[in-house]
Design an enzyme around this catalytic site. Structure first.
Site, mmCIF file in Angstrom:
data_model
loop_
_atom_site.group_PDB
_atom_site.id
_atom_site.type_symbol
_atom_site.label_atom_id
_atom_site.label_comp_id
_atom_site.label_asym_id
_atom_site.label_seq_id
_atom_site.Cartn_x
_atom_site.Cartn_y
_atom_site.Cartn_z
ATOM 1 N N ASP A 35 -4.165 2.625 11.021
ATOM 2 C CA ASP A 35 -5.577 2.372 11.343
ATOM 3 C C ASP A 35 -5.657 1.813 12.764
ATOM 4 O O ASP A 35 -5.594 2.571 13.722
ATOM 5 C CB ASP A 35 -6.132 1.411 10.274
ATOM 6 C CG ASP A 35 -7.619 1.118 10.433
ATOM 7 O OD1 ASP A 35 -8.323 1.913 11.064
ATOM 8 O OD2 ASP A 35 -8.085 0.077 9.927
ATOM 9 N N GLY B 37 0.784 -1.239 0.000
ATOM 10 C CA GLY B 37 0.000 0.000 0.000
ATOM 11 C C GLY B 37 0.809 1.279 0.000
ATOM 12 O O GLY B 37 0.372 2.305 -0.510
ATOM 13 N N PHE C 182 -13.788 3.430 4.929
ATOM 14 C CA PHE C 182 -12.822 2.660 4.151
ATOM 15 C C PHE C 182 -12.410 3.462 2.922
ATOM 16 O O PHE C 182 -13.219 3.769 2.059
ATOM 17 C CB PHE C 182 -13.388 1.293 3.756
ATOM 18 C CG PHE C 182 -12.302 0.350 3.355
ATOM 19 C CD1 PHE C 182 -11.514 -0.278 4.323
ATOM 20 C CD2 PHE C 182 -12.020 0.128 2.014
ATOM 21 C CE1 PHE C 182 -10.476 -1.117 3.948
ATOM 22 C CE2 PHE C 182 -10.982 -0.717 1.642
ATOM 23 C CZ PHE C 182 -10.213 -1.336 2.611
ATOM 24 N N ASP D 249 1.219 3.701 4.470
ATOM 25 C CA ASP D 249 0.071 4.310 3.799
ATOM 26 C C ASP D 249 -0.961 4.815 4.803
ATOM 27 O O ASP D 249 -1.425 5.940 4.723
ATOM 28 C CB ASP D 249 -0.578 3.337 2.786
ATOM 29 C CG ASP D 249 -0.939 1.974 3.385
ATOM 30 O OD1 ASP D 249 -0.636 1.712 4.570
ATOM 31 O OD2 ASP D 249 -1.531 1.156 2.653
HETATM 32 P P1 IMP Z 1 -3.661 -1.443 10.894
HETATM 33 O O1 IMP Z 1 -2.803 -2.568 11.338
HETATM 34 O O2 IMP Z 1 -5.100 -1.650 11.252
HETATM 35 O O3 IMP Z 1 -3.162 -0.090 11.318
HETATM 36 O O4 IMP Z 1 -3.751 -1.540 9.334
HETATM 37 C C1 IMP Z 1 -2.835 -1.030 8.509
HETATM 38 C C2 IMP Z 1 -3.051 -1.565 7.119
HETATM 39 O O5 IMP Z 1 -4.423 -1.875 6.862
HETATM 40 C C3 IMP Z 1 -2.684 -0.500 6.137
HETATM 41 O O6 IMP Z 1 -1.316 -0.564 5.812
HETATM 42 C C4 IMP Z 1 -3.601 -0.804 4.979
HETATM 43 O O7 IMP Z 1 -2.995 -1.738 4.126
HETATM 44 C C5 IMP Z 1 -4.824 -1.411 5.603
HETATM 45 N N1 IMP Z 1 -5.922 -0.432 5.794
HETATM 46 C C6 IMP Z 1 -6.386 0.121 6.933
HETATM 47 N N2 IMP Z 1 -7.403 0.969 6.710
HETATM 48 C C7 IMP Z 1 -7.591 0.970 5.368
HETATM 49 C C8 IMP Z 1 -8.503 1.675 4.491
HETATM 50 O O8 IMP Z 1 -9.347 2.496 4.884
HETATM 51 N N3 IMP Z 1 -8.382 1.385 3.168
HETATM 52 C C9 IMP Z 1 -7.470 0.500 2.667
HETATM 53 N N4 IMP Z 1 -6.599 -0.158 3.447
HETATM 54 C C10 IMP Z 1 -6.660 0.074 4.781
HETATM 55 MG MG MG Z 2 -0.387 -1.497 3.998
#
Ligand code: IMP
Ligand code: MG
Length: 180
Positions: free
Chosen positions: A103, A45, A152, A100
């Site tokens: 979250d 990403g 999203f 990227d």
């Molecule tokens: P985390 O571990 O939940 O912080 O997720 C991080 C990863 O989830 C990012 O590097 C993205 O690849 C994916 N991700 C989280 N939110 C989104 C979104 O809104 N759209 C697309 N990918 C997301």
């Molecule tokens: Mg990612």
């Protein structure tokens, strides 16, 4: 059919994204002057953001990539899988992770923990997007491009089931796309 039809709302235009990269690049250039900078991007990403931000950093630096996966469809599984380690030994480098989106924070927490065992001089985070409402891990970024609501989002490298990464802007995906 055009990918644009699947977008509910444009959050950041190409021009706005360019401005974000310039602002962050200028700040990073100031902060990393004289340091041994290694930009570490998280596949896949963050590659689009990486390609832009590295050209806004007016300092010698090296780049490398790590790969993990934690997402299936539109919601985090919470389980992080390790896929690819660094090729460069980061010992003595000042690592700046280029992500990227932050979250839940579970993926970055995992990556930071791994990088902290490698005797780097410092480990910091530059994320294109921050989605603070959904945070589960205790982690914050040092550089943030933009804060987004808990929706999203796709485009500018971010995908839904590997699609939309090549959209040149950032948009909210229509919920009917991932609920159908
Ligand atoms: P985390 O571990 O939940 O912080 O997720 C991080 C990863 O989830 C990012 O590097 C993205 O690849 C994916 N991700 C989280 N939110 C989104 C979104 O809104 N759209 C697309 N990918 C997301
Ligand atoms: Mg990612």
């Amino acid at each position: 059919m055009s990918m644009d039809n699947d977008i509910l709302e444009v959050l950041l235009t190409r021009e706005e994204i360019k401005g974000i990269c310039e602002r962050l690049g200028e700040q990073i250039t100031k902060d990393y002057e004289g340091k041994k900078l290694l930009l570490v991007s998280v596949l896949r990403g963050a590659v689009v953001f990486m390609a832009d931000i590295m050209r806004e950093i007016k300092l010698p630096c090296e780049i490398d990539f790590m790969s993990i996966s934690s997402y299936k469809g539109a919601s985090s599984t919470g389980v992080v899988q390790f896929k690819k380690d660094l090729d460069i030994n980061p010992e003595g480098y000042d690592i700046l992770i280029v992500e990227d989106i932050l979250d839940t924070g579970l993926s970055l927490k995992y990556i930071v923990e791994i990088l902290k065992t490698k005797n780097a001089n410092s480990v910091k985070i530059c994320t294109f997007l921050d989605k603070p409402e959904n945070r589960k891990a205790d982690i914050t970024a040092d550089y943030i491009g933009a804060t987004v609501p808990n929706a999203f989002v796709v485009g500018y490298g971010l995908d839904y089931n590997e699609k939309y990464r090549n959209l040149p802007y950032l948009g909210v995906l229509k919920p009917e796309i991932y609920t159908k």
